[in-house]
Each structure stands twice: as C-alpha cells, then as structure tokens.
Scaffold this motif. Structure first.
Motif, PDB file in Angstrom:
ATOM      1  N   LEU A   1       2.549  -9.253   4.405  1.00 43.27           N
ATOM      2  CA  LEU A   1       1.918  -9.458   3.092  1.00 43.27           C
ATOM      3  C   LEU A   1       2.923  -9.659   1.955  1.00 43.27           C
ATOM      4  CD1 LEU A   1      -0.770  -9.786   1.743  1.00 43.27           C
ATOM      5  CD2 LEU A   1      -0.832  -7.325   1.338  1.00 43.27           C
TER       6      LEU A   1
ATOM      7  N   GLU B   1      -6.069  -0.166   6.238  1.00 41.52           N
ATOM      8  CA  GLU B   1      -5.651   0.163   4.874  1.00 41.52           C
ATOM      9  C   GLU B   1      -6.738  -0.105   3.853  1.00 41.52           C
ATOM     10  OE1 GLU B   1      -1.915  -1.725   3.984  1.00 41.52           O
ATOM     11  OE2 GLU B   1      -1.123  -0.950   5.874  1.00 41.52           O
TER      12      GLU B   1
ATOM     13  N   ASP C   1      -2.571 -10.438   6.908  1.00 41.80           N
ATOM     14  CA  ASP C   1      -1.198 -10.954   6.908  1.00 41.80           C
ATOM     15  C   ASP C   1      -1.169 -12.364   7.495  1.00 41.80           C
ATOM     16  OD1 ASP C   1      -0.632  -8.451   5.969  1.00 41.80           O
ATOM     17  OD2 ASP C   1       0.779  -7.905   7.542  1.00 41.80           O
TER      18      ASP C   1
ATOM     19  N   GLY D   1       9.881  -5.019   5.153  1.00 42.97           N
ATOM     20  CA  GLY D   1       9.225  -3.724   5.363  1.00 42.97           C
ATOM     21  C   GLY D   1      10.240  -2.623   5.567  1.00 42.97           C
TER      22      GLY D   1
ATOM     23  N   TYR E   1       4.947   8.130  11.997  1.00 45.21           N
ATOM     24  CA  TYR E   1       6.241   8.172  11.316  1.00 45.21           C
ATOM     25  C   TYR E   1       6.593   9.637  11.105  1.00 45.21           C
ATOM     26  CZ  TYR E   1       6.190   3.182  10.189  1.00 45.21           C
ATOM     27  OH  TYR E   1       6.186   1.830  10.268  1.00 45.21           O
TER      28      TYR E   1
ATOM     29  N   ALA F   1      11.176  -6.628  -1.945  1.00 42.73           N
ATOM     30  CA  ALA F   1       9.740  -6.568  -2.241  1.00 42.73           C
ATOM     31  C   ALA F   1       9.009  -5.777  -1.166  1.00 42.73           C
ATOM     32  CB  ALA F   1       9.168  -7.985  -2.333  1.00 42.73           C
TER      33      ALA F   1
ATOM     34  N   PRO G   1       1.067   7.608   1.290  1.00 47.93           N
ATOM     35  CA  PRO G   1      -0.152   6.788   1.353  1.00 47.93           C
ATOM     36  C   PRO G   1      -1.353   7.404   0.626  1.00 47.93           C
ATOM     37  CG  PRO G   1       0.270   7.819   3.482  1.00 47.93           C
ATOM     38  CD  PRO G   1       1.398   8.230   2.579  1.00 47.93           C
TER      39      PRO G   1
ATOM     40  N   SER H   1      -3.563   5.499  -1.708  1.00 48.40           N
ATOM     41  CA  SER H   1      -3.322   4.100  -1.301  1.00 48.40           C
ATOM     42  C   SER H   1      -2.494   3.271  -2.283  1.00 48.40           C
ATOM     43  CB  SER H   1      -4.670   3.385  -1.085  1.00 48.40           C
ATOM     44  OG  SER H   1      -5.456   4.047  -0.158  1.00 48.40           O
TER      45      SER H   1
ATOM     46  N   GLY I   1       0.333   1.702  -1.639  1.00 47.79           N
ATOM     47  CA  GLY I   1       1.279   0.818  -0.959  1.00 47.79           C
ATOM     48  C   GLY I   1       1.202  -0.628  -1.447  1.00 47.79           C
ATOM     49  N   ILE I   2      -0.007  -1.183  -1.471  1.00 44.99           N
ATOM     50  CA  ILE I   2      -0.105  -2.604  -1.849  1.00 44.99           C
ATOM     51  C   ILE I   2      -0.005  -2.760  -3.378  1.00 44.99           C
ATOM     52  CG2 ILE I   2      -1.420  -4.753  -1.569  1.00 44.99           C
ATOM     53  CD1 ILE I   2      -2.513  -3.641   1.044  1.00 44.99           C
TER      54      ILE I   2
HETATM   55  C1  LIG Z   1       0.327   5.932   7.240  1.00 46.13           C
HETATM   56  C2  LIG Z   1       0.271   4.825   6.221  1.00 46.13           C
HETATM   57  C3  LIG Z   1      -0.918   4.537   5.579  1.00 46.13           C
HETATM   58  C4  LIG Z   1      -0.961   3.520   4.608  1.00 46.13           C
HETATM   59  N1  LIG Z   1      -2.136   3.269   3.964  1.00 46.13           N
HETATM   60  C5  LIG Z   1      -2.164   2.351   2.984  1.00 46.13           C
HETATM   61  C6  LIG Z   1      -3.369   2.074   2.277  1.00 46.13           C
HETATM   62  O1  LIG Z   1      -4.428   2.615   2.565  1.00 46.13           O
HETATM   63  N2  LIG Z   1      -3.334   1.172   1.280  1.00 46.13           N
HETATM   64  C7  LIG Z   1      -2.177   0.528   0.933  1.00 46.13           C
HETATM   65  O2  LIG Z   1      -2.175  -0.270  -0.020  1.00 46.13           O
HETATM   66  N3  LIG Z   1      -1.029   0.741   1.605  1.00 46.13           N
HETATM   67  C8  LIG Z   1      -0.998   1.631   2.606  1.00 46.13           C
HETATM   68  N4  LIG Z   1       0.166   1.844   3.287  1.00 46.13           N
HETATM   69  C9  LIG Z   1       1.358   1.090   2.889  1.00 46.13           C
HETATM   70  C10 LIG Z   1       1.386  -0.318   3.467  1.00 46.13           C
HETATM   71  O3  LIG Z   1       1.215  -0.284   4.863  1.00 46.13           O
HETATM   72  C11 LIG Z   1       2.713  -0.966   3.146  1.00 46.13           C
HETATM   73  O4  LIG Z   1       3.021  -0.745   1.800  1.00 46.13           O
HETATM   74  C12 LIG Z   1       2.690  -2.446   3.451  1.00 46.13           C
HETATM   75  O5  LIG Z   1       2.461  -2.666   4.820  1.00 46.13           O
HETATM   76  C13 LIG Z   1       3.985  -3.116   3.069  1.00 46.13           C
HETATM   77  O6  LIG Z   1       3.941  -4.474   3.435  1.00 46.13           O
HETATM   78  P1  LIG Z   1       5.296  -5.303   3.627  1.00 46.13           P
HETATM   79  O7  LIG Z   1       4.884  -6.723   3.774  1.00 46.13           O
HETATM   80  O8  LIG Z   1       6.258  -4.909   2.590  1.00 46.13           O
HETATM   81  O9  LIG Z   1       5.929  -4.752   4.967  1.00 46.13           O
HETATM   82  P2  LIG Z   1       5.422  -4.900   6.461  1.00 46.13           P
HETATM   83  O10 LIG Z   1       3.958  -5.008   6.490  1.00 46.13           O
HETATM   84  O11 LIG Z   1       6.072  -3.810   7.234  1.00 46.13           O
HETATM   85  O12 LIG Z   1       6.014  -6.309   6.934  1.00 46.13           O
HETATM   86  C14 LIG Z   1       7.362  -6.531   7.168  1.00 46.13           C
HETATM   87  C15 LIG Z   1       7.493  -7.813   7.994  1.00 46.13           C
HETATM   88  O13 LIG Z   1       8.865  -8.141   8.108  1.00 46.13           O
HETATM   89  C16 LIG Z   1       9.128  -8.560   9.426  1.00 46.13           C
HETATM   90  N5  LIG Z   1      10.535  -8.305   9.705  1.00 46.13           N
HETATM   91  C17 LIG Z   1      11.153  -7.101   9.800  1.00 46.13           C
HETATM   92  N6  LIG Z   1      12.467  -7.266  10.040  1.00 46.13           N
HETATM   93  C18 LIG Z   1      12.675  -8.599  10.090  1.00 46.13           C
HETATM   94  C19 LIG Z   1      13.841  -9.382  10.300  1.00 46.13           C
HETATM   95  N7  LIG Z   1      15.032  -8.819  10.530  1.00 46.13           N
HETATM   96  N8  LIG Z   1      13.706 -10.738  10.286  1.00 46.13           N
HETATM   97  C20 LIG Z   1      12.507 -11.314  10.063  1.00 46.13           C
HETATM   98  N9  LIG Z   1      11.378 -10.613   9.865  1.00 46.13           N
HETATM   99  C21 LIG Z   1      11.462  -9.273   9.871  1.00 46.13           C
HETATM  100  C22 LIG Z   1       8.191  -7.730  10.287  1.00 46.13           C
HETATM  101  O14 LIG Z   1       7.956  -8.353  11.531  1.00 46.13           O
HETATM  102  C23 LIG Z   1       6.947  -7.665   9.401  1.00 46.13           C
HETATM  103  O15 LIG Z   1       6.056  -8.711   9.682  1.00 46.13           O
HETATM  104  C24 LIG Z   1       0.215   2.815   4.289  1.00 46.13           C
HETATM  105  C25 LIG Z   1       1.402   3.082   4.965  1.00 46.13           C
HETATM  106  C26 LIG Z   1       1.441   4.078   5.929  1.00 46.13           C
HETATM  107  C27 LIG Z   1       2.737   4.360   6.637  1.00 46.13           C
END
Ligand SMILES: Cc1cc2nc3c(=O)[nH]c(=O)nc-3n(C[C@H](O)[C@H](O)[C@H](O)COP(=O)(O)OP(=O)(O)OC[C@H]3O[C@@H](n4cnc5c(N)ncnc54)[C@H](O)[C@@H]3O)c2cc1C
Length: 530
Positions: free
Chosen positions: A12, A45, A112, A169, A290, A308, A317, A320, A322-323
C-alpha cells in the motif's frame, strides 16, 4: 538505467506513493520494485477517519472499497469480570448509530493488489518479483542520484534514481542497514493473529449480545479487553474473521511456548472471545506473530530519499493508526520528491529536510507519549478505557479528522504533533492519560479493577464532524470526573475486592508492577474448553 523515482516495495505505501507521484507530475519516470509475486494477507485491518479519507478521496479507490471490501461500523469494546459468561451480561462500549464517515474492514492482499495495478495503469513501471538488495544514497555516493541494486530473474541490476522512496515495510531496507531503527523499550508489546472461519455472527440468529442497534455489531472492529491486553475481531469479505491479541509483556505473560498456544490462551481465557470462536477454526498455516511490535526510525528523509509507511516506524495497532501514518508519510514523501525537482539551493533543501526529520520525530514521539505509553494498564477496566476512548477519539476528531475533511489533503502534510509548539497538547493529553493509568493501577492493587465491567451499555451516538464530537467529548470528561471521585472515595472507605475475580485471563509476570490484592482470575487451560 535511470528513473526519476525508484520505489522499494509495492504494497500500500509503495503503490500509493507511485500513484500520487504520477498524478502530480505525469512526466515522472517511476519504477516500483516489489519482492513478492503475490501479496501476503498480512493482518485483517480496519481503517479510521484519516485512512478512510486517504483511500477514498486521495487515492480515489472508493469503487474498489465498496465492491471488494466490507464497510466498518465503528469501534466496539467488550468488558467482563469474573461473573460475566455471556455477551448480554458484558459491559459494551460502542456507538449506536451508523458511522458518518467512510471506513472499511480491509483484506490487505486484495487492496494492495488493486492499488499496485492502479499505479501501473497510471504509468508507473513495475518490476515483480524484484528485490532491492542494496541501496546507496546520494549523500553516500557523493552524487545527485542514488543507486539501487536489484535482484531480478537471477540477475543483479543497477538502477540510478533521482529520488528513492523506501516503502519496504518492516524490512526497512534503507534504515535497517544504517542502524537507524530503535525498538521502543518503554512499550514492550507483542501480537499474534490468524484468520478464523465460522466465527459466531454477532448480528445473527444465535446472537445474544444485547439490545438491537441501528449499526451492525459484526461489522465493527470488536475489541475484547482485559488487564494488559486486547483481542480484536475484524470481519473480512468472504466470511473469514481476523482474530488477534496484543499484549504488554510487562503486564501479562500468556501461557504456552508457541504463538498458537498463546493466541488460544487469550481466546479461551476471555469468556466473551471464547464464545465467538466456539465452533470456529483457524485457517491452516495462517498464524502470524511479532514478538516486538514498535520501533522508531531516527531519520526518515534526506537529499534524494524518503521513507514511507512501516519503513518509517511503527507504534501500536490499538486505534488502528497504521494506515494513517502511511498516509502522512506517503504525502510527505511525494511532496519532498516533487519539490526536490524544482527547488534550488542545496542549503535550503538541507534545512527543510532537517526540519522534516525533527518534526516527524515530534509526531511519532508525541503520539507515543500522549496516547500509548502505559495504556495497557487501563485496557480491561470499563470505566477507565471508556473515558480514554471517548476523549482520545474526540481529540483525534478536533485536531486531525475535522481539519482534514474541512481543509483537504494538504493537511496530510501536518500529522498530529508535527508542529513546533506540539509540546503543549502533548503534555495536556499525556496528563489525562497518566491520571487514568494511575487510577487503573490503584484499582488493580485494591482488587476492584473492572468493577463496572458487567451490564453497562452507554447510549453513545457516535462521532461526527459536527456536534457529535463535542457530545462524545463531554461524555468522556464526565466519565473521567466520576472516576476521579470514585478513586478519591477509596482513600476514605477502602473498597472490598471483587469477589468473583477480575477480568481474565490474568497471568502477571514475576516483575509485574502492580500485584492485585484480590485473588487472580482463574487461568484458563490450554486444552479446549466446552
Ligand atoms: C498486528 C497488527 C495489526 C494492525 N492493524 C492495523 C489496522 O487495523 N489498521 C491499520 O491501519 N493498520 C494496521 N496495522 C499496520 C499496517 O499493517 C501497516 O501500517 C501497513 O501494512 C504498512 O504498509 P506498508 O506498505 O508500509 O508495508 P507492508 O505492507 O509491509 O509492505 C511492504 C512491501 O515491501 C516489499 N518489500 C520488502 N522488502 C523488499 C525489498 N528488499 N525489495 C522489494 N520489495 C520489498 C514487501 O514484499 C511488501 O510488499 C497493523 C499492524 C500489525 C502488526
């Protein structure tokens, strides 16, 4: 090979950054590198007001959200004491009305995937699977451009980048290698979760949770709270339910050696969660955990790069956020990348990046110290948690949601506490949180923690951009006031500890800061209970 922007990670945060960059400047050559050939389901989420706004109004994914995801009907908290065996007997906090602002229960893999294909449709180039194995920042290369080494189809390629957005992430490709990641030791929380099938329907024919409401209980984010922990139930499109527990390791020590056993310990020890999963089964191979959730990142932007989403830190969390944080950091990353192409004067750019790093720390630490620090002490007490939820959420409306809806997406560049003068609101909010925590701790020591966890159902109307937020704030303040009076009274007349025990499961670590005077609630067995 050179691109104007290279985005690491296509989930995302990465997909949103690429999408917004292309919309802001269609001449930009944007490359997304995504390691996985398909997305993991992650966590079921919930969105809240800012993330709902970001997905619907900024990314303009309303159509996808309305077809492919479930609407969310607010937050709902359930409390119990040693006597509560049925949902009907529990204390329940949640709005009666349907929510006024868009919010969703997300299947993240689906979202996503959609956001990433939308970014590609709008002109971003996508390499997938492609793993960023190394990044050299412009400041390290002594060059205008950064360099990304990528593994793709068995080859290692070098890509030059005018700007790098790290959206990888928790892998945090840029920050981890440079040692910029710090666990937040004052907030030792862990989580375990899985998807379940056939969870009991809170609105269905067998439901007995209390009087019918205009809003759906099943569609809410349901929290089943106890001392030091909370359990979430989030419904997903397709009928599965995301179920997970988060706990503060200083306060609870779940029994079991595997993550699966720990999740079962929470679900079986909480009499209400136990009812919902009776007859339900986890999806095989779906369990995630985790051991340590929160971490902060010391630098989130520099010349030619920015972080980002989770690559820029993660707090908790609960509520909520995270996003929301993803929306703030993506908006910031896009702004910096676009501005870097027009701005002259290296000194000015460096100064604005330093300022951004400083203010971002203010946002992250402000949120932690004002809202989250020691919060798990009050999770399982209906009075303390309800007061905190109402005041916290009303302030979120006043300072974050209402300005965003009234003034527009520019407000995403100003997250809460991202302000030179944020010390004042941070101290004020921290002060009422500390009071509530301190009252909850005293209640625990006296053995009366959760003394009103049975049969309370406040008639809350729900938050809105208008009067609703004020009414809910008033409710919260009155509840806090009542709690202070009741607490003061305990110094005059010492209360009798609860006879039926406090909300379980309770298993205090050896080093627990508060040991209750009452007997502990019986710890559940790990074996299935009838
Ligand atoms: C227990 C829990 C509950 C949660 N509940 C909520 C909720 O209810 N509401 C909410 O808003 N948020 C919630 N969150 C937070 C939310 O999940 C995150 O904030 C969100 O997923 C972040 O998105 P992101 O795109 O930054 O990272 P991610 O979704 O982790 O995506 C990272 C991407 O990068 C890719 N990647 C990694 N390394 C590499 C590399 N070296 N090269 C290329 N690609 C790579 C991965 O494959 C992945 O697709 C929760 C989190 C947890 C742990």
């Amino acid at each position: 090979m050179r691109y104007d922007v290279v985005v690491l990670g296509g989930a995302l945060a990465g997909a949103s950054a690429a999408l917004l960059l292309r919309r802001k400047d269609p001449s930009l050559r944007v490359l997304i590198l995504e390691r996985g050939s398909e997305f993991d389901w992650k966590v079921g989420e919930s969105t809240v007001e800012v993330s709902g706004y970001f997905l619907t109004r900024v990314l303009r994914l309303y159509d996808h959200l309305s077809r492919e995801q479930l609407p969310k009907h607010g937050l709902r908290y359930w409390f119990h004491d040693g006597r509560v065996a049925r949902l009907e007997e529990a204390s329940e906090t949640g709005a009666r009305q349907l929510p006024r602002l868009p919010a969703f229960q997300l299947d993240r893999a689906r979202l996503d995937e959609h956001a990433l294909s939308q970014a590609a449709r709008e002109g971003a180039e996508l390499w997938r699977p492609a793993k960023a194995v190394d990044v050299v920042l412009p400041e390290e290369r002594g060059s205008r451009d950064g360099l990304v080494r990528v593994e793709r189809e068995g080859e290692t390629l070098e890509v030059e980048a005018g700007w790098i957005v790290d959206a990888s992430g928790r892998s945090a490709v840029v920050a981890r290698k440079r040692g910029w990641i710090r666990p937040i030791e004052e907030h030792p929380i862990s989580a375990v979760w899985a998807r379940y099938r056939d969870v009991r329907d809170l609105d269905g024919p067998e439901a007995e949770p209390g009087p019918p409401l205009p809003s759906s209980r099943r569609l809410a984010t349901n929290h089943f709270n106890g001392y030091g922990y909370w359990i979430w139930f989030i419904p997903l499109r397709g009928g599965e339910t995301s179920v997970g527990a988060v706990w503060d390791r200083r306060l609870v020590e779940p029994r079991g050696t595997t993550s699966e056993e720990r999740l079962r310990w929470f679900l079986e020890g909480n009499p209400l969660a136990r009812l919902l999963v009776k007859g339900a089964a986890p999806v095989p191979g779906d369990l995630r955990s985790y051991a340590n959730l929160p971490y902060r990142v010391e630098r989130v932007a520099g010349r030619g790069w920015s972080l980002a989403g989770d690559a820029a830190g993660f707090l908790d969390p609960f509520y909520s956020p995270g996003i929301d944080q993803l929306a703030f950091t993506v908006a910031g990353a896009v702004e910096l990348a676009v501005r870097s192409r027009t701005e002259e004067g290296a000194a000015e750019v460096a100064a604005s990046l330093d300022e951004h790093n400083r203010l971002y720390r203010g946002y992250f630490d402000g949120l932690f110290h004002a809202i989250y620090r020691d919060k798990y002490h009050l999770m399982g007490d209906y009075d303390a948690m309800t007061a905190a939820f109402l005041i916290d959420t009303a302030l979120y409306y006043f300072f974050v949601a209402i300005p965003l809806y009234k003034k527009g997406p520019e407000r995403l560049l100003k997250p809460p506490f991202y302000d030179r003068y944020a010390a004042v609101p941070r101290a004020l909010i921290g002060a009422y949180r500390r009071r509530l925590v301190s009252i909850a701790r005293r209640k625990l020591r006296l053995g009366i923690y959760g003394d009103r966890n049975r049969g309370r159902r406040p008639g809350l109307m729900g938050f809105s951009l208008g009067l609703g937020a004020w009414i809910m704030l008033l409710h919260g303040l009155v509840r806090w006031g009542r709690l202070e009076l009741a607490n003061a009274w305990t110094y005059i007349a010492r209360p009798r500890p609860l006879r039926a025990g406090m909300p379980g499961p309770i298993a205090l670590p050896e080093t627990a800061p508060d040991r209750p005077l009452a007997r502990e609630a019986p710890a559940p067995t790990l074996a299935g209970r009838p």
